[in-house]
Design a protein around this motif. Sequence first.
Motif, short mmCIF file in Angstrom:
data_model
loop_
_atom_site.label_atom_id
_atom_site.label_comp_id
_atom_site.label_asym_id
_atom_site.label_seq_id
_atom_site.Cartn_x
_atom_site.Cartn_y
_atom_site.Cartn_z
N UNK A 149 -73.03 -28.70 64.91
CA UNK A 149 -73.82 -29.37 63.93
C UNK A 149 -75.22 -29.22 64.28
N UNK A 150 -76.21 -28.37 63.28
CA UNK A 150 -77.46 -28.05 63.49
C UNK A 150 -78.07 -29.15 62.53
N UNK A 151 -78.89 -29.92 63.19
CA UNK A 151 -79.74 -30.82 62.15
C UNK A 151 -80.99 -30.30 61.91
N UNK A 152 -81.29 -30.30 60.65
CA UNK A 152 -82.51 -29.83 60.12
C UNK A 152 -83.37 -31.05 59.68
N UNK A 153 -84.52 -31.02 60.21
CA UNK A 153 -85.48 -32.24 59.72
C UNK A 153 -86.21 -31.80 58.39
N UNK A 154 -85.99 -32.54 57.39
CA UNK A 154 -86.66 -32.13 56.25
C UNK A 154 -88.12 -32.38 56.16
N UNK A 155 -88.51 -33.33 57.08
CA UNK A 155 -89.96 -33.74 57.06
C UNK A 155 -90.87 -32.63 57.53
N UNK A 156 -90.24 -31.58 58.00
CA UNK A 156 -91.11 -30.54 58.39
C UNK A 156 -91.35 -29.47 57.39
N UNK A 157 -90.79 -29.62 56.20
CA UNK A 157 -90.81 -28.55 55.19
C UNK A 157 -90.92 -29.22 53.80
N UNK A 158 -92.17 -28.97 53.18
CA UNK A 158 -92.27 -29.54 51.90
C UNK A 158 -91.25 -29.12 50.88
N UNK A 159 -90.64 -27.93 50.95
CA UNK A 159 -89.65 -27.48 50.11
C UNK A 159 -88.40 -28.26 50.32
N UNK A 191 -88.25 -31.41 51.65
CA UNK A 191 -88.56 -32.64 51.41
C UNK A 191 -88.41 -32.54 49.79
N UNK A 192 -88.79 -31.81 48.96
CA UNK A 192 -88.76 -31.80 47.66
C UNK A 192 -87.12 -31.55 47.21
N UNK A 231 -84.21 -32.12 49.08
CA UNK A 231 -83.21 -33.24 49.72
C UNK A 231 -83.86 -34.50 50.06
N UNK A 232 -85.22 -35.00 49.73
CA UNK A 232 -85.69 -36.01 50.02
C UNK A 232 -85.03 -37.36 49.61
N UNK A 233 -84.52 -37.33 48.42
CA UNK A 233 -84.00 -38.63 48.17
C UNK A 233 -82.35 -38.33 48.05
N UNK A 234 -81.80 -37.21 48.76
CA UNK A 234 -80.47 -37.02 48.64
C UNK A 234 -79.97 -37.06 50.32
N UNK A 235 -80.76 -37.19 51.36
CA UNK A 235 -80.14 -36.95 52.60
C UNK A 235 -79.66 -38.20 52.92
N UNK A 236 -78.44 -38.05 53.68
CA UNK A 236 -77.96 -36.82 54.58
C UNK A 236 -77.15 -35.87 53.70
N UNK A 237 -77.31 -34.74 53.84
CA UNK A 237 -76.64 -33.45 53.18
C UNK A 237 -75.96 -32.64 53.97
#
Length: 82
Positions: free
Chosen positions: A33-43, A45-46, A48-54
């Motif tokens: 498992x490789x966790x990717x923090x969406x907060x580090x990328x505007x793209x 966030x746009x 996956x912001x309301x869909x996480x976790x994915x």
Amino acid sequence: MQSIYLYSTPGCHLCEMAREIVSPLLNNYSLYLEEIDIAESDELIERYGVRIPVLKSPRHIDELGWPFDSNQAANFLARITI
């Protein structure tokens, strides 16, 4: 071993639940498992912001968005590792 991405963000209780569901399944499919923090990328966030976790494979277009249970996660992992 190939990786599977978990798009998440720190402090996300749903992301913690997803990690608890997926982690026991990883060895069955030779994945890590490789966790990717969406907060580090505007793209991200746009996207996956309301869909996480994915869950997403870096090699496939399929994604598994929350909510999912252990059976759904296992089916997804089996499908992407074929």
